[in-house]
Write a protein that holds these residues in place. Sequence first.
Motif, short mmCIF file in Angstrom:
data_model
loop_
_atom_site.label_atom_id
_atom_site.label_comp_id
_atom_site.label_asym_id
_atom_site.label_seq_id
_atom_site.Cartn_x
_atom_site.Cartn_y
_atom_site.Cartn_z
N LYS A 62 0.82 -1.21 0.00
CA LYS A 62 0.00 0.00 0.00
C LYS A 62 0.86 1.26 0.00
O LYS A 62 0.56 2.24 -0.71
CB LYS A 62 -0.93 0.00 1.22
N ASP A 65 2.27 1.95 -3.41
CA ASP A 65 1.27 2.61 -4.27
C ASP A 65 1.23 4.11 -4.01
O ASP A 65 1.15 4.91 -4.94
CB ASP A 65 -0.11 2.01 -4.02
N GLY A 72 -3.24 2.19 -6.21
CA GLY A 72 -3.65 0.90 -5.69
C GLY A 72 -3.25 -0.29 -6.52
O GLY A 72 -3.63 -1.43 -6.23
N TYR A 73 -2.43 -0.07 -7.57
CA TYR A 73 -2.06 -1.15 -8.48
C TYR A 73 -1.35 -2.29 -7.75
O TYR A 73 -1.73 -3.46 -7.89
CB TYR A 73 -1.16 -0.60 -9.59
N THR A 75 -1.23 -3.00 -4.58
CA THR A 75 -2.11 -3.62 -3.59
C THR A 75 -3.02 -4.63 -4.25
O THR A 75 -3.23 -5.74 -3.73
CB THR A 75 -2.95 -2.56 -2.87
N ARG A 76 -3.57 -4.30 -5.41
CA ARG A 76 -4.46 -5.21 -6.12
C ARG A 76 -3.71 -6.45 -6.61
O ARG A 76 -4.22 -7.57 -6.52
CB ARG A 76 -5.14 -4.49 -7.29
N VAL A 77 -2.48 -6.25 -7.13
CA VAL A 77 -1.70 -7.39 -7.59
C VAL A 77 -1.37 -8.31 -6.42
O VAL A 77 -1.47 -9.54 -6.50
CB VAL A 77 -0.40 -6.92 -8.29
N TYR A 78 -0.99 -7.71 -5.30
CA TYR A 78 -0.68 -8.48 -4.09
C TYR A 78 -1.88 -9.33 -3.68
O TYR A 78 -1.76 -10.52 -3.43
CB TYR A 78 -0.30 -7.52 -2.95
N GLU A 79 -3.04 -8.70 -3.61
CA GLU A 79 -4.24 -9.42 -3.16
C GLU A 79 -4.60 -10.54 -4.12
O GLU A 79 -5.04 -11.62 -3.71
CB GLU A 79 -5.41 -8.44 -3.01
N GLU A 80 -4.41 -10.31 -5.42
CA GLU A 80 -4.74 -11.35 -6.41
C GLU A 80 -3.79 -12.54 -6.28
O GLU A 80 -4.22 -13.69 -6.37
CB GLU A 80 -4.65 -10.76 -7.82
N LYS A 83 -4.74 -14.51 -3.18
CA LYS A 83 -5.95 -15.29 -3.41
C LYS A 83 -5.66 -16.53 -4.24
O LYS A 83 -6.36 -17.53 -4.14
CB LYS A 83 -7.00 -14.43 -4.14
#
Length: 279
Positions: A62, A65, A72-73, A75-80, A83
Amino acid sequence: MANGGVFGQQRVGWGFFGTELKIRREGAGLTQQELGAKVFCSGSYIGQFEAGIRRPQPDIAKRIDVELGTDGYFTRVYEELIKGSPNADWFADVAYLEGLARAIQSYAPTFMPGLLQTPAYARAVFLAGCPFSSDDEIETWTAARLARQRLLEDPTRPLLWTVLDENVVRRPVGGAAVMREQLTRVLSLARKRRVMVQVLPYSAGAPSLESMLKLMTFDDAPPVAYTEGVMSGALLDDPAQVARCELTYDLVRAAALSPEASLALIESAAEGYAHEERT
């Protein structure tokens, strides 16, 4: 790392994260040290993120970013990527690092370490902790745990050394048949010199550790320690904390039986479970 690890798909994913981080950092005109200072970690850690050696913690993603203005790019890659892991959120990083480790040392106070569990034993552990889960859920978790054991296919790497509390040997997880099979597997791995096993006996008194501990060392990255609690886990990479964990582990190992005496105890217990099966 020169060793690509076991989990190829995950390695590619985090390699993508690292490549993108390097492109965006250089585009912002920042060195690794400068970006590290802005996001409260060292420049060498930024280098490890970029090389795919280590995953950032979510708060660092975060902050990256914010500092790089990437909306937020990361953060989104990390979360994906998280998952995409079949393991629990708090364990995903640990499973990834196991595949990169040069050596893994562990202390198990209650259950056999996941890297050594048989399918039947793993199912019994998951069923005990999640008795209302469906068969499909239990099988999914079991398959994820067994997938981690692919690293045992390499005859020498990583070096595995585990200390089992005597509880692990004596507690009849899944019943006598499951325990006989489980202890026989441990004996086989130890006799093949694929893992060093010691048992911390009841006679040693109070153990130096009250919870499980895993220590991992790498060829080109600092060591880490992992401890686990109820539905949670902590991956420690602060050098001072890791050093304290290493000392505590050494104390446990010093109090344990010798490898030879440990295998004799495990073999005796396996014979006892076999006798229970026959009666």
